[in-house]
Write an enzyme that holds these catalytic residues in place. Sequence first.
Site, PDB file in Angstrom:
ATOM      1  N   SER A 213     -20.631   4.816 -17.426  1.00  0.00           N
ATOM      2  CA  SER A 213     -21.849   4.116 -16.988  1.00  0.00           C
ATOM      3  C   SER A 213     -21.481   3.061 -15.955  1.00  0.00           C
ATOM      4  CB  SER A 213     -22.554   3.495 -18.200  1.00  0.00           C
ATOM      5  OG  SER A 213     -23.839   3.045 -17.823  1.00  0.00           O
ATOM      6  N   ASN A 214     -22.357   2.108 -15.718  1.00  0.00           N
ATOM      7  CA  ASN A 214     -22.071   1.036 -14.755  1.00  0.00           C
ATOM      8  C   ASN A 214     -22.728  -0.250 -15.227  1.00  0.00           C
ATOM      9  OD1 ASN A 214     -24.837   0.797 -13.556  1.00  0.00           O
ATOM     10  ND2 ASN A 214     -24.410   2.949 -13.107  1.00  0.00           N
TER      11      ASN A 214
END
Length: 405
Positions: A213-214
Amino acid sequence: MNPSLIVLGVTGCIAAYKSAELLRLLQKQGYEVQVVLTEHARNFVTPMTLAALSRRRVITTLYQQEQRDEGPQEVAIEHVQLPQAASALVVAPATANCLAKFATGIADDFLSTLYLATTGPVIVAPAMNVHMWNHPSVKENVGRLRSRGVILVDPEEGYLAEGIEGKGRMADLETIVSAVVNAARGTRDLAGETVLVTAGPTCEDIDPVRYLSNRSSGKMGYEIASAARTRGATTILVSGPTQLPPPAQVQCLKVRSAEEMRSQVLRHFSEATIVIKAAAVADFKPASRSGQKLKKGQAPPHLSLVPTPDILAELSNRTHGQILVGFAAETERVLENARKKLAAKKLDLLVVNDVTQEGAGFDGDTNVVTMLTAEGSEIPLGKRSKRDMAHAILDQVVALKKRHA
Ligand code: PMT
């Protein structure tokens, strides 16, 4: 709606004496002002004063028949009609009690009932003792109201009525007026539009417990959705996983992966007239997802990645007159890379943030961006809150709409 009508709510604290001056400053800006006084506010300022200045009957109760000679009876207004007629509701001063009622939906007098029936912008200028302002309950209520799109004009540090220094004094009247003017200016200029916004990160699962993810929190996109709703648009928010409560009166569709985001965006694309893609969509995902938790103990697994669908690029090939706005999170050769994205994805507008810059990009409450238009303009917007940024982006979208019309 009367775009020049503002509702001024006044609640019971010493700063209520400033409401007469606030009313006059709003009138100087060209607004008609309908005053609503709470019962406690009447201990600090009289309805007669505000009726004489506003040349309107001051509303003090839910029940018309209980009102006596409190000014000219030239308008018959009910708590549900007034918010539809006005371009903004400003409450100044707002007591801790008022914030608590607004935050929890208590509707036991005209002002709190009117607040619940308001769909346009709400501006609140709290004033109270420093210890009250710092109390966790008040902080929680303020947080709730902010997350629902209420514009808080924070109190200032200064000499308080009880003779001590601290934060709690109602903000300067000019600051409140400028917040009202800004909020009311954009009022309903997106009425009739359907705005599709994406926000947050996507999560690309590796196995049932791990994912790629980020750092996107969703704040930027949620502010855009909330601002679009405030400005009258039907608003659909497609959100990756975030901790944020859905903005009021926005259809919020939760997704997890880039694939899920793509299918929700495509499902709603045809009804949208404006699309704003603030989400930080993963560019890659694991080539396969393990059905079981990958075990350690053996050699670390080799993670092979494949590209995710580029949703925005896909939209640009399917557009039928929608305004397409993309975001670009860059870390180097910021404008050069962004211009390539603007052209490659055939966008009307690209909002570029250099996410290495202090106060810009992921997670914080502020952003620093440059807007690039398809026509070649470059519009830098210095550091500002994500809420103000959302409105500035929508101002540009409205301008583009007018040029396309
Ligand atoms: O959520 P916050 O914590 O408030 O942070 C805000 C933000 C930094 C996430 C936001 O301001 C931002 O920059 N969002 C876009 C981040 C991004 O993915 O940029 P990009 O340059 O990788 O993508 C360009 C555009 O294509 C974006 O509009 C993106 O939504 C879109 N895209 C990207 C990849 C993909 N597979 N599909 C897409 O649609």
